[in-house]
Design a protein around this motif. Structure first.
Motif, PDB file in Angstrom:
ATOM      1  N   ARG A 166      -2.496 -17.180  -3.205  1.00  0.00           N
ATOM      2  CA  ARG A 166      -2.407 -15.934  -2.455  1.00  0.00           C
ATOM      3  C   ARG A 166      -3.486 -14.970  -2.926  1.00  0.00           C
ATOM      4  O   ARG A 166      -4.067 -15.130  -3.998  1.00  0.00           O
ATOM      5  N   VAL A 167      -3.738 -13.973  -2.103  1.00  0.00           N
ATOM      6  CA  VAL A 167      -4.603 -12.851  -2.505  1.00  0.00           C
ATOM      7  C   VAL A 167      -3.773 -11.584  -2.412  1.00  0.00           C
ATOM      8  O   VAL A 167      -2.801 -11.504  -1.651  1.00  0.00           O
ATOM      9  N   ASP A 168      -4.139 -10.578  -3.220  1.00  0.00           N
ATOM     10  CA  ASP A 168      -3.374  -9.325  -3.222  1.00  0.00           C
ATOM     11  C   ASP A 168      -3.490  -8.609  -1.880  1.00  0.00           C
ATOM     12  O   ASP A 168      -2.496  -8.177  -1.314  1.00  0.00           O
ATOM     13  N   TYR A 169      -4.716  -8.483  -1.380  1.00  0.00           N
ATOM     14  CA  TYR A 169      -4.932  -7.836  -0.091  1.00  0.00           C
ATOM     15  C   TYR A 169      -5.989  -8.609   0.697  1.00  0.00           C
ATOM     16  O   TYR A 169      -7.042  -8.942   0.153  1.00  0.00           O
ATOM     17  N   LEU A 170      -5.686  -8.868   1.964  1.00  0.00           N
ATOM     18  CA  LEU A 170      -6.648  -9.460   2.879  1.00  0.00           C
ATOM     19  C   LEU A 170      -6.981  -8.407   3.938  1.00  0.00           C
ATOM     20  O   LEU A 170      -6.083  -7.884   4.602  1.00  0.00           O
ATOM     21  N   LEU A 171      -8.263  -8.108   4.087  1.00  0.00           N
ATOM     22  CA  LEU A 171      -8.709  -7.093   5.038  1.00  0.00           C
ATOM     23  C   LEU A 171      -9.457  -7.756   6.183  1.00  0.00           C
ATOM     24  O   LEU A 171     -10.406  -8.504   5.948  1.00  0.00           O
ATOM     25  N   GLN A 219      -4.805  -4.426  10.151  1.00  0.00           N
ATOM     26  CA  GLN A 219      -6.018  -4.888   9.457  1.00  0.00           C
ATOM     27  C   GLN A 219      -5.799  -5.264   7.993  1.00  0.00           C
ATOM     28  O   GLN A 219      -6.669  -5.860   7.380  1.00  0.00           O
ATOM     29  N   ILE A 220      -4.638  -4.923   7.438  1.00  0.00           N
ATOM     30  CA  ILE A 220      -4.393  -5.194   6.019  1.00  0.00           C
ATOM     31  C   ILE A 220      -3.150  -6.058   5.848  1.00  0.00           C
ATOM     32  O   ILE A 220      -2.086  -5.745   6.382  1.00  0.00           O
ATOM     33  N   LYS A 221      -3.295  -7.160   5.126  1.00  0.00           N
ATOM     34  CA  LYS A 221      -2.149  -7.984   4.750  1.00  0.00           C
ATOM     35  C   LYS A 221      -2.023  -7.951   3.233  1.00  0.00           C
ATOM     36  O   LYS A 221      -2.977  -8.272   2.517  1.00  0.00           O
ATOM     37  N   GLN A 222      -0.854  -7.571   2.764  1.00  0.00           N
ATOM     38  CA  GLN A 222      -0.621  -7.505   1.320  1.00  0.00           C
ATOM     39  C   GLN A 222       0.061  -8.782   0.854  1.00  0.00           C
ATOM     40  O   GLN A 222       0.932  -9.320   1.542  1.00  0.00           O
ATOM     41  N   GLU A 223      -0.350  -9.270  -0.326  1.00  0.00           N
ATOM     42  CA  GLU A 223       0.166 -10.528  -0.869  1.00  0.00           C
ATOM     43  C   GLU A 223       0.152 -11.616   0.202  1.00  0.00           C
ATOM     44  O   GLU A 223       1.179 -12.144   0.620  1.00  0.00           O
ATOM     45  N   TYR A 224      -1.042 -11.945   0.609  1.00  0.00           N
ATOM     46  CA  TYR A 224      -1.254 -12.919   1.677  1.00  0.00           C
ATOM     47  C   TYR A 224      -1.309 -14.329   1.089  1.00  0.00           C
ATOM     48  O   TYR A 224      -2.223 -14.671   0.337  1.00  0.00           O
ATOM     49  N   PHE A 225      -0.314 -15.152   1.417  1.00  0.00           N
ATOM     50  CA  PHE A 225      -0.267 -16.548   0.960  1.00  0.00           C
ATOM     51  C   PHE A 225      -1.004 -17.407   1.987  1.00  0.00           C
ATOM     52  O   PHE A 225      -0.692 -17.358   3.169  1.00  0.00           O
TER      53      PHE A 225
END
Length: 407
Positions: free
Chosen positions: A32-37, A6-12
């Motif tokens: 990118r975002v730091d975290y995508l939930l 459920q969590i992606k870190q540094e999502y480009f």
């Protein structure tokens, strides 16, 4: 929140604009975002912009909101909740209501809480939610939707789940409309919201490429419609509209199916004729009027004779050529103009000049609007081909090339 699913870190989410300098190319900065939930893999609900605690809790909020607008694209509410944090707490921005609130570290909402809030904000029923939460098709080695494809798929699926029977998706050439169509069909088919589906195109090569490419995992559930041998035992049908229609009733293959046979019809390149009231496409669509119709196009047509928007309504999602170039999924272009003598000066036949078949050529001035429509200048065609060849020789003679012809 499950750290693995459920969590992606540094999502480009973009590839970075392609920058061309003569024969050299490079990439611009990826967004990118730091975290995508995500509640499910196809349902991102929140992003978090993280700072260290030398910053205030909300210092990353403006940056986070900008990224959220990039992700949801074109005012879509794909990413409804945005958070900024410095590790001491959270500032929440609700993109649906515009409201903000401060949260302590242990007040961060669970996936179920956020999904419940989103469902209520979208007035989503239990049966609609079941369709919307259906996962994408995925197997080892297969590709995952890009961010804009995911938005297009989600928007179309949610609109159909809510009962919208005419849906238009506008996506630039090269951005994966057929793959997007496959995922829409897959999710609606898996939930049994749509049990029998027709994919319509106007060229054989499009049908064949689709069957061996993006649609191949439908396997034996899929069949290409043949006027001379119709099968009604499948679930996914692909049809060339020319082979389904004809001047005589016995030639009209589509009438061999009952009007309520199909639940969903996807019309590829729908600008080519499906919206003309007197077109063969419209005859098919009118016959299967009770089905949900989804139009795919890169260039929606708006003329006095044909209108995509009049038929389908406003697009539920648009991904433009400009945005594709900005994101780096499409290459930028440079226009190179060539002035051929006949294009610049026009052409007028000599007195009593005949063509290569011995027919008298009408004596008048011909210009670019006539070429390859009313008159064919074969030397001009050969010259154009030579110029393209010579251009490619300088760069890469096997580079991907599309030549758009008049007919």
């Amino acid at each position: 929140w499950d750290l693995h699913t459920q969590i992606k870190q540094e999502y480009f989410f973009t590839d970075g604009r392609i920058l061309v300098r003569k024969k050299l190319s490079s990439r611009g900065t990826k967004k990118r975002v730091d975290y995508l939930l995500s509640y499910k893999s196809n349902l991102p609900l929140a992003i978090i912009e993280a700072k260290d605690n030398n910053h205030s809790i909300g210092s990353g909020m403006q940056q986070a909101i900008e990224y959220s607008e990039g992700l949801k694209h074109a005012k879509s509410l794909d990413i409804p909740y945005v958070y900024a944090s410095n590790g001491d707490g959270f500032l929440e921005h609700d993109m649906i209501t515009g409201k903000e609130r401060l949260l302590s570290m242990d007040e961060f909402p669970s996936p179920e809480e956020l999904w419940k809030r989103y469902r209520e904000a979208r007035n989503m029923t239990e049966s609609e939610a079941e369709i919307v939460t259906q996962e994408y098709f995925f197997k080892q080695g297969s590709k995952s939707p890009r961010y804009y494809q995911r938005i297009a798929i989600n928007r179309a699926v949610e609109a159909i789940a809510k009962g919208q029977d005419r849906v238009l998706l506008v996506m630039a050439t090269g951005t994966g409309k057929t793959y997007t169509a496959f995922q829409i069909i897959w999710r609606l088919w898996k939930t049994k919201a749509k049990k029998r589906i027709l994919f319509l195109a106007d060229r054989n090569i499009l049908i064949d490429q689709t069957m061996t490419g993006d649609f191949k995992d439908f396997s034996d559930k899929m069949i290409k419609i043949n006027r001379n041998k119709l099968s009604k035992a499948h679930e996914i049908y692909l049809g060339l509209y020319q082979s389904m229609t004809g001047e005589e009733d016995w030639q009209q293959a589509f009438r061999q199916f009952s009007p309520d046979f199909f639940d969903l019809i996807i019309i590829d390149e729908c600008h080519r004729g499906s919206t003309r009231e007197d077109s063969a496409w419209r005859e098919i669509l009118t016959y299967f009027n009770g089905a949900t119709h989804v139009g795919l196009t890169a260039t929606p047509k708006e003329t006095k004779d044909a209108s995509n928007i009049t038929y389908f309504g406003e697009p539920v999602f648009t991904y433009s050529l400009k945005q594709g170039i900005e994101d780096g999924f499409l290459a930028p272009y440079k226009v190179m103009r060539m002035g051929l003598d006949k294009d610049l000066m026009g052409f007028r036949p000599e007195f009593n000049q005949v063509d290569k078949f011995g027919n008298l050529i009408e004596d008048r001035e011909y210009n670019v609007k006539d070429f390859d429509k009313n008159i064919i200048l074969e030397k001009r065609t050969n010259l154009v081909a030579k110029e393209i060849r010579d251009f490619l020789k300088k760069y890469n003679r096997f580079a991907k090339t599309i030549v758009f012809c008049v007919d």
